[in-house]
Design a protein around this motif. Structure first.
Motif, short mmCIF file in Angstrom:
data_model
loop_
_atom_site.label_atom_id
_atom_site.label_comp_id
_atom_site.label_asym_id
_atom_site.label_seq_id
_atom_site.Cartn_x
_atom_site.Cartn_y
_atom_site.Cartn_z
N ARG A 80 0.79 -1.59 -0.12
CA ARG A 80 0.49 0.28 -0.18
C ARG A 80 0.81 1.17 -0.25
N ALA A 81 -0.18 2.39 -0.22
CA ALA A 81 1.29 3.57 -0.87
C ALA A 81 0.92 4.11 0.78
N HIS A 82 2.14 4.66 0.93
CA HIS A 82 2.44 5.84 2.28
C HIS A 82 0.89 7.13 2.37
N PRO A 83 0.08 7.34 3.04
CA PRO A 83 -1.10 7.85 3.46
C PRO A 83 -0.53 9.42 3.26
N VAL A 84 1.13 9.75 3.02
CA VAL A 84 1.46 11.34 2.66
C VAL A 84 1.67 11.46 1.79
N ARG A 85 1.97 9.95 0.97
CA ARG A 85 2.42 9.88 -0.36
C ARG A 85 0.91 10.10 -1.57
N ARG A 86 -0.26 9.43 -0.65
CA ARG A 86 -1.42 9.14 -1.65
C ARG A 86 -2.30 10.74 -1.28
N THR A 87 -1.91 11.63 -0.39
CA THR A 87 -2.31 12.43 0.01
C THR A 87 -1.70 13.84 -0.81
#
Length: 145
Positions: A2-9
């Motif tokens: 899964r992509a890192h939450p900051v990267r997804r944002t």
């Protein structure tokens, strides 16, 4: 994985900004504007004034479109349209001339068949069609005054 939450944002924000910029860069559609209608011209032997009898020629206003001006001339016998012709159509480049060489005759025929400005847009010549209808409707309105 899964992509890192900051990267997804960050990716979501970049995508949102990109879509917004693309949407704002689109040119808005403005309906054709009609200039003041020219005077009605009479053919020899035609009636004068506001009469709707006799043969007469009415020229609609020039309507500016994205690709150039469109102006329609009608010949009427009483209230019947006996001829329709675009006296001006976009011709600033070879592509416009090519499109209008086939579109204008279709619009002329459609006008005769419909006996009104309620005609279909010619596919591939939307701006010319819209300008044609605007000038045509103004000429018809003018013929009734």
């Amino acid at each position: 994985m899964r992509a890192h939450p900051v990267r997804r944002t960050v990716l979501t924000c970049v995508a949102t900004v990109t879509v917004t910029v693309l949407a704002l860069s689109l040119k808005p559609h403005h309906p054709p504007s009609a200039a003041a209608p020219p005077p009605t011209t009479q053919t020899p032997g035609a009636t004068s004034g506001g009469s709707t009898s006799g043969t007469r020629t009415v020229t609609g206003p020039t309507v500016q479109t994205r690709y150039g001006p469109v102006q329609v001339e009608l010949t009427l016998d009483g209230s019947r349209i006996t001829a329709a012709h675009a006296v001006r159509s976009p011709n600033g480049d070879s592509h416009s001339r090519e499109i209008n060489a086939s579109a204008v005759p279709v619009l002329d025929r459609e006008t005769l068949n419909a006996q009104s400005a309620h005609i279909d847009t010619v596919s591939g010549a939307t701006y010319t069609s819209e300008g044609y209808v605007g000038s045509l409707q103004a000429a018809l309105d003018q013929s009734r005054t």
